[in-house]
Motif scaffolding. Structure first.
Motif, mmCIF file in Angstrom:
data_model
loop_
_atom_site.group_PDB
_atom_site.id
_atom_site.type_symbol
_atom_site.label_atom_id
_atom_site.label_comp_id
_atom_site.label_asym_id
_atom_site.label_seq_id
_atom_site.Cartn_x
_atom_site.Cartn_y
_atom_site.Cartn_z
ATOM 1 N N GLY A 34 0.846 -1.188 0.000
ATOM 2 C CA GLY A 34 0.000 0.000 0.000
ATOM 3 C C GLY A 34 0.868 1.219 0.000
ATOM 4 O O GLY A 34 2.037 1.167 0.360
ATOM 5 N N LEU A 35 0.310 2.333 -0.425
ATOM 6 C CA LEU A 35 1.090 3.550 -0.387
ATOM 7 C C LEU A 35 1.234 3.993 1.060
ATOM 8 O O LEU A 35 0.562 3.498 1.949
ATOM 9 N N ALA A 36 2.109 4.964 1.281
ATOM 10 C CA ALA A 36 2.333 5.513 2.613
ATOM 11 C C ALA A 36 2.898 4.478 3.569
ATOM 12 O O ALA A 36 2.744 4.557 4.766
ATOM 13 N N THR A 37 3.543 3.451 2.998
ATOM 14 C CA THR A 37 4.237 2.476 3.830
ATOM 15 C C THR A 37 5.724 2.595 3.527
ATOM 16 O O THR A 37 6.113 3.283 2.593
ATOM 17 N N GLN A 38 6.529 1.904 4.297
ATOM 18 C CA GLN A 38 7.968 1.876 4.021
ATOM 19 C C GLN A 38 8.180 1.300 2.640
ATOM 20 O O GLN A 38 7.512 0.349 2.252
ATOM 21 N N GLY A 39 9.133 1.863 1.917
ATOM 22 C CA GLY A 39 9.407 1.344 0.597
ATOM 23 C C GLY A 39 10.051 -0.040 0.657
ATOM 24 O O GLY A 39 10.713 -0.379 1.636
ATOM 25 N N ILE A 40 9.814 -0.837 -0.386
ATOM 26 C CA ILE A 40 10.531 -2.103 -0.519
ATOM 27 C C ILE A 40 11.421 -1.995 -1.764
ATOM 28 O O ILE A 40 11.102 -1.246 -2.684
ATOM 29 N N PRO A 41 12.548 -2.709 -1.784
ATOM 30 C CA PRO A 41 13.478 -2.540 -2.907
ATOM 31 C C PRO A 41 12.812 -2.773 -4.263
ATOM 32 O O PRO A 41 12.073 -3.737 -4.440
ATOM 33 N N ALA A 42 13.058 -1.873 -5.215
ATOM 34 C CA ALA A 42 12.493 -2.003 -6.550
ATOM 35 C C ALA A 42 13.469 -2.709 -7.484
ATOM 36 O O ALA A 42 13.162 -2.909 -8.651
ATOM 37 N N SER A 43 14.632 -3.073 -6.985
ATOM 38 C CA SER A 43 15.631 -3.753 -7.815
ATOM 39 C C SER A 43 16.430 -4.696 -6.935
ATOM 40 O O SER A 43 16.728 -4.361 -5.780
ATOM 41 N N PRO A 44 16.772 -5.858 -7.478
ATOM 42 C CA PRO A 44 17.726 -6.693 -6.744
ATOM 43 C C PRO A 44 18.995 -5.886 -6.498
ATOM 44 O O PRO A 44 19.338 -5.033 -7.315
ATOM 45 N N GLY A 45 19.639 -6.155 -5.384
ATOM 46 C CA GLY A 45 20.876 -5.432 -5.077
ATOM 47 C C GLY A 45 20.657 -4.207 -4.225
ATOM 48 O O GLY A 45 21.614 -3.614 -3.740
ATOM 49 N N VAL A 46 19.401 -3.788 -4.084
ATOM 50 C CA VAL A 46 19.110 -2.654 -3.212
ATOM 51 C C VAL A 46 18.787 -3.200 -1.821
ATOM 52 O O VAL A 46 17.857 -3.981 -1.673
ATOM 53 N N PRO A 47 19.565 -2.818 -0.793
ATOM 54 C CA PRO A 47 19.321 -3.352 0.550
ATOM 55 C C PRO A 47 17.973 -2.884 1.102
ATOM 56 O O PRO A 47 17.630 -1.708 0.963
ATOM 57 N N ALA A 48 17.228 -3.801 1.698
ATOM 58 C CA ALA A 48 15.944 -3.433 2.308
ATOM 59 C C ALA A 48 16.158 -2.367 3.380
ATOM 60 O O ALA A 48 15.303 -1.515 3.609
ATOM 61 N N SER A 49 17.347 -2.403 4.009
ATOM 62 C CA SER A 49 17.599 -1.424 5.068
ATOM 63 C C SER A 49 17.612 0.010 4.524
ATOM 64 O O SER A 49 17.258 0.940 5.234
ATOM 65 N N THR A 50 18.017 0.184 3.257
ATOM 66 C CA THR A 50 18.043 1.557 2.726
ATOM 67 C C THR A 50 16.642 2.027 2.322
ATOM 68 O O THR A 50 16.316 3.199 2.497
ATOM 69 N N THR A 51 15.817 1.134 1.773
ATOM 70 C CA THR A 51 14.488 1.581 1.336
ATOM 71 C C THR A 51 13.528 1.719 2.518
ATOM 72 O O THR A 51 12.490 2.349 2.390
ATOM 73 N N LYS A 52 13.900 1.140 3.665
ATOM 74 C CA LYS A 52 13.091 1.309 4.881
ATOM 75 C C LYS A 52 12.954 2.768 5.258
ATOM 76 O O LYS A 52 11.998 3.170 5.902
ATOM 77 N N ALA A 53 13.977 3.550 4.902
ATOM 78 C CA ALA A 53 13.952 4.970 5.261
ATOM 79 C C ALA A 53 13.191 5.805 4.229
ATOM 80 O O ALA A 53 13.160 7.026 4.310
ATOM 81 N N THR A 54 12.598 5.135 3.233
ATOM 82 C CA THR A 54 11.813 5.845 2.216
ATOM 83 C C THR A 54 10.333 5.551 2.431
ATOM 84 O O THR A 54 9.943 4.386 2.526
ATOM 85 N N VAL A 55 9.547 6.601 2.527
ATOM 86 C CA VAL A 55 8.096 6.440 2.662
ATOM 87 C C VAL A 55 7.487 6.956 1.362
ATOM 88 O O VAL A 55 7.897 8.001 0.859
ATOM 89 N N ILE A 56 6.520 6.191 0.828
ATOM 90 C CA ILE A 56 6.007 6.536 -0.499
ATOM 91 C C ILE A 56 4.547 6.969 -0.422
ATOM 92 O O ILE A 56 3.732 6.315 0.227
ATOM 93 N N ALA A 57 4.242 8.082 -1.072
ATOM 94 C CA ALA A 57 2.861 8.562 -1.148
ATOM 95 C C ALA A 57 2.476 8.723 -2.612
ATOM 96 O O ALA A 57 3.340 8.771 -3.487
ATOM 97 N N ALA A 58 1.181 8.788 -2.869
ATOM 98 C CA ALA A 58 0.702 9.008 -4.235
ATOM 99 C C ALA A 58 0.779 10.505 -4.539
ATOM 100 O O ALA A 58 0.474 11.339 -3.686
ATOM 101 N N TRP A 59 1.197 10.813 -5.759
ATOM 102 C CA TRP A 59 1.272 12.200 -6.212
ATOM 103 C C TRP A 59 -0.144 12.790 -6.244
ATOM 104 O O TRP A 59 -1.101 12.072 -6.550
ATOM 105 N N ASN A 60 -0.256 14.063 -5.938
ATOM 106 C CA ASN A 60 -1.551 14.767 -5.954
ATOM 107 C C ASN A 60 -2.548 14.186 -4.958
ATOM 108 O O ASN A 60 -3.759 14.262 -5.175
ATOM 109 N N ASP A 61 -2.042 13.613 -3.857
ATOM 110 C CA ASP A 61 -2.930 13.005 -2.848
ATOM 111 C C ASP A 61 -2.677 13.686 -1.487
ATOM 112 O O ASP A 61 -1.868 13.224 -0.686
#
Ligand SMILES: *Cc1c(COP(=O)(O)O)cnc(C)c1O
Length: 437
Positions: A168-195
């Motif tokens: 779901g949106l507004a959750t911690q990001g999960i890696p969008a590519s192999p090789g990206v550590p889950a620990s780094t995307t944990k610090a990214t929160v994603i929202a929908a544009w214009n929301d």
């Protein structure tokens, strides 16, 4: 040969096809950056030999009206005489010193004059690097780690930003590519544009270092902000002590003299620049108020460096480019964009195709959608198959569009009225050729 023998398609003997076959064994996918492979429009890449103005010529001698402009940098068109002169003059004096030069100071002053929110800049060699560094600075300044980014926004291939929205949106990001550590995307929160609701919820729930955005998203196709959305982001950042970072790598020096911040009158704490700011050579930058930028080493304690940062050839190209970006130039670019956008919309509608052309001055996308596209979810619903077929038909007729539904067309100051008319005519033929659906 008899009719009974199996027929095989004749091998493509073009020079482009030959080069592609060799390249496949030497470069991943035959290219140095994925979109160039043209896979998402279902064809092989075209190897380019040269460009002049708005025309590029492939290695087989075919000419195309180029609407990609190297994905944004070439606002003056290909091989502009002033850029060639500036770069070759600079090269005569030496290509790099690893020491400061006068032109870097001039360029920093030019950028600060154009962007009201920028007093000081640090140059890098790519937009990716500039994003990475701006985020480091935002984290240092706020003492926080989390970054809010928007679904479908692209800020370079920074590990922590190569994040999908997960379930779901507004959750911690999960890696969008192999090789990206889950620990780094944990610090990214994603929202929908214009929301606005999600943005409000996220800024309240998470201690954010920054809200990071393309003020005119152009990497999910062009999806302008709805009225007041940027103002809301500015307010949320202020109310929650987060920095507002505009990634103006595409919009900077393009949608207006002072970028999207001038166009919409909303000013970020930090601005990321690239593409046009390198004048067609590898350069990018990030900047903001003195008190923030003075945290960067050696003025401050936030480390960031680069062997070729502020490279003399790139800086010469940048200065020669900015010098030509007058108010008249922006009026011309806006008129070119408008004429193309209206022409493409009419051509598509006239052929009975469900398309929505979305544009801001200097950028447009032809969405194969019956409804306006306001966010990434809507962009993903577009008919990419039809977009691909349409692009293949354009290329066959000498018009070079962005080879992905999720990219922008980049009009330049080199495009002529005749080239716009020709593009619209060809687009009409290509629309008419599509399978009815
Ligand atoms: C192209 C782009 C980048 C990355 O720049 P590179 O020079 O390719 O690393 C970052 N942000 C946006 C909005 C871009 O379009």
């Amino acid at each position: 040969m008899t009719g009974a023998e199996p027929t095989t398609a004749a091998p493509d003997t073009s020079r482009s096809a030959e080069l592609y076959r060799s390249a496949l064994g030497l470069l991943p996918g035959g290219v140095n950056s994925p979109v160039r492979a043209m896979r998402s429009i279902g064809r092989d890449p075209i190897f380019i030999a040269s460009g002049r103005g708005a025309i590029i010529t492939d290695v087989d001698g075919n000419d195309y009206i180029d609407w990609v402009s190297s994905w944004g940098p070439l606002i003056l068109g290909h091989a502009h005489p002033a850029i060639i002169t500036a770069v070759s003059d600079a090269a005569q004096r030496g290509t790099t010193f690893g020491a400061p030069t006068e032109a870097e100071v001039t360029l920093a002053a030019q950028v600060a004059r154009r962007l009201p929110s920028v007093e000081m800049i640090r140059m890098t060699s790519s937009g990716t690097e500039a994003t990475m560094s701006a985020i480091r600075l935002a984290r240092a300044v706020t003492g926080r780690e989390k970054i809010l980014k928007f679904a479908g926004a692209y800020h370079g291939h920074v590990d922590g930003l190569l994040a999908d929205a997960g379930s779901g949106l507004a959750t911690q990001g999960i890696p969008a590519s192999p090789g990206v550590p889950a620990s780094t995307t944990k610090a990214t929160v994603i929202a929908a544009w214009n929301d606005p609701q999600t943005v409000q919820a996220v800024t309240e729930r998470h201690d954010l270092a920054a809200i990071l955005l393309e003020p005119v998203p152009a990497n999910m196709g062009v999806v302008p902000p709805e009225p007041d959305f940027l103002a809301l982001l500015r307010r949320q950042a202020d109310d929650h002590d987060a920095l507002l970072i505009f990634d103006e790598v595409i919009s900077g020096f393009r949608v207006a003299r002072g970028g999207a911040q001038e166009l919409y009158g909303i000013f970020p704490d930090l601005t990321i620049m690239g593409k046009i700011v390198g004048g067609g050579l590898p350069a990018a930058a990030y900047g903001g108020r003195l008190e923030l930028m003075e945290r960067i080493a050696p003025a401050g304690d936030v480390y960031q460096a680069g062997t070729l940062s502020g490279n003399p050839l790139a800086v010469a190209a940048a200065l020669a480019t900015l010098e030509r970006l007058s108010d008249d130039a922006y009026a011309q670019l806006a008129a070119t964009t408008e004429k193309l956008a209206v022409g493409l919309q009419d051509a598509g509608s006239g052929a009975g195709c469900a398309i929505e052309v979305q544009s801001v001055p200097g950028l447009l996308t032809v969405f194969f959608s019956a409804r306006p596209v306001c966010d990434y979810e809507a962009a993903k619903m577009c008919d990419s198959e039809a977009y691909g077929a349409w692009c293949r038909a354009l290329l066959a007729r000498g018009v070079y569009p962005p080879a992905s539904q999720f990219e922008a067309w980049f009009p330049s100051l080199a495009h002529t009225d005749a080239q716009i008319d020709r593009t619209i005519e060809v687009a009409g033929e290509a629309f008419a050729e599509l399978e009815p659906r």
